[in-house]
Design a protein around this motif. Structure first.
Motif, PDB file in Angstrom:
ATOM      1  N   LYS A  87       0.829  -1.207   0.000  1.00 16.38           N
ATOM      2  CA  LYS A  87       0.000   0.000   0.000  1.00 16.38           C
ATOM      3  C   LYS A  87       0.864   1.258   0.000  1.00 16.38           C
ATOM      4  CE  LYS A  87      -3.853   0.310   2.197  1.00 16.38           C
ATOM      5  NZ  LYS A  87      -4.900   0.369   3.240  1.00 16.38           N
ATOM      6  N   LEU A  88       1.939   1.250   0.789  1.00 11.73           N
ATOM      7  CA  LEU A  88       2.849   2.391   0.798  1.00 11.73           C
ATOM      8  C   LEU A  88       3.442   2.616  -0.592  1.00 11.73           C
ATOM      9  CD1 LEU A  88       4.840   1.865   4.140  1.00 11.73           C
ATOM     10  CD2 LEU A  88       3.066   3.568   3.703  1.00 11.73           C
ATOM     11  N   ASP A  89       3.885   1.542  -1.211  1.00 11.03           N
ATOM     12  CA  ASP A  89       4.546   1.659  -2.508  1.00 11.03           C
ATOM     13  C   ASP A  89       3.586   2.146  -3.591  1.00 11.03           C
ATOM     14  OD1 ASP A  89       6.955   0.894  -1.448  1.00 11.03           O
ATOM     15  OD2 ASP A  89       6.734  -1.227  -1.985  1.00 11.03           O
ATOM     16  N   GLN A  90       2.315   1.800  -3.472  1.00 14.58           N
ATOM     17  CA  GLN A  90       1.334   2.294  -4.440  1.00 14.58           C
ATOM     18  C   GLN A  90       1.235   3.814  -4.381  1.00 14.58           C
ATOM     19  OE1 GLN A  90      -2.329   0.260  -3.568  1.00 14.58           O
ATOM     20  NE2 GLN A  90      -1.584  -1.726  -4.296  1.00 14.58           N
ATOM     21  N   HIS A  91       1.163   4.351  -3.179  1.00 15.66           N
ATOM     22  CA  HIS A  91       1.098   5.807  -3.030  1.00 15.66           C
ATOM     23  C   HIS A  91       2.414   6.461  -3.450  1.00 15.66           C
ATOM     24  CE1 HIS A  91      -2.816   6.277  -1.162  1.00 15.66           C
ATOM     25  NE2 HIS A  91      -2.550   5.298  -0.322  1.00 15.66           N
TER      26      HIS A  91
END
Length: 279
Positions: free
Chosen positions: A54-58
């Motif tokens: 999820k962090l990497d998506q943002h």
């Protein structure tokens, strides 16, 4: 820009998701590097993997804006882990959110933000959010954070240091400033009037210096509990950001209730940027 490296701390709550937009705004002000951290309740496993995804998506979106980005997932007490990452990464600013308004329109600071303010040696920006009418979505209270700033001044070295920061470094991004001083209500009426007059003279001189830097400035002087009136001034003057040290010159009444900075961060409806005191 003063804040070149940002640490964004998120718990993936509905309002915390809005922090990514705030990070984008800081990029426009010159921030270059962003480290995102999530503190997971469990060690390893699918939960940590999902958090990193999820962090990497943002971060992919922020990378498109020109940020150098990196993600971290830590485990342990949230405030302590965020503080440790801030130190390890030597960031210039920690960005996290306070919980939004609830049905009775009260702002909640949250235990992580409260504890981080107490222990972090880096500037902390506590973003504030409001729930939209259907209470299904969050929205940031303010955009263009430095457009109209409130500078509480007790004339301590630390409060004047923040004033100088605005005057010397941030003036190109600041349209307006509100200089506020709160006089201790415990003194006699004669002493209070004398203190108010002295504060007016000192603030007037500081206002002239900001005018020379191109910042329009207003003065507010109140008598009473600092955090109460600072939060009130922030709302009445529709400021976009409150900038203050984590500790000031001190107020007897305030000491009984907790630090002024913590109370302002808790009760103000506006974003608050807190600076550690000089050691």
């Amino acid at each position: 820009m003063l804040f070149k490296k940002i640490l964004l701390a998120t718990d993936f709550s509905q309002c915390a998701e809005q922090l990514w937009n705030c990070a984008g705004e800081l990029r426009e002000l010159g921030a270059k590097e962003l480290v995102a951290v999530h503190v997971a309740p469990l060690t390893g496993g699918r939960l940590s993997d999902h958090a990193k995804e999820k962090l990497d998506q943002h971060l992919a979106e922020l990378k498109d804006l020109g940020f150098e980005v990196r993600s971290l997932v830590r485990t342990g007490p949230a405030a302590q882990e965020i503080r440790d990452v801030a130190e390890e990464e030597d960031v210039d600013l920690v960005l996290l959110g306070a919980k939004g308004e609830n049905r009775i329109r009260e702002f909640f600071l949250g235990s992580t933000a409260r504890d981080l303010i107490r222990i972090c040696d880096k500037p902390v920006l506590v973003e504030k959010f409001k729930m939209l009418e259907d209470e299904q979505e969050c929205a940031a209270v303010c955009t263009r954070k430095f457009r109209r700033v409130l500078l509480p001044l007790d004339f301590s070295e630390d409060s004047l240091r923040i004033y100088e920061l605005v005057r010397d470094k941030l003036a190109p991004w600041v349209d307006e400033a509100v200089l506020a001083h709160i006089v201790d209500q415990g003194s006699s009426k004669k002493v209070v009037e004398k203190m108010k007059n002295e504060a007016q003279d000192r603030l007037a001189a500081l206002r002239l210096n900001l005018a020379d830097a191109g910042v329009e400035t207003e003065i507010r002087i109140r008598t009473g509990i600092p955090s109460k009136y600072l939060a009130q001034i922030a709302e009445e003057d529709a400021v976009t950001l409150v900038m203050m040290p984590t500790r000031g010159a001190g107020n007897v009444t305030e000491l009984l209730l907790g630090s002024t900075a913590e109370n302002v961060a808790r009760h103000s409806s506006r974003p608050v940027m807190l600076f550690p005191v000089k050691k």
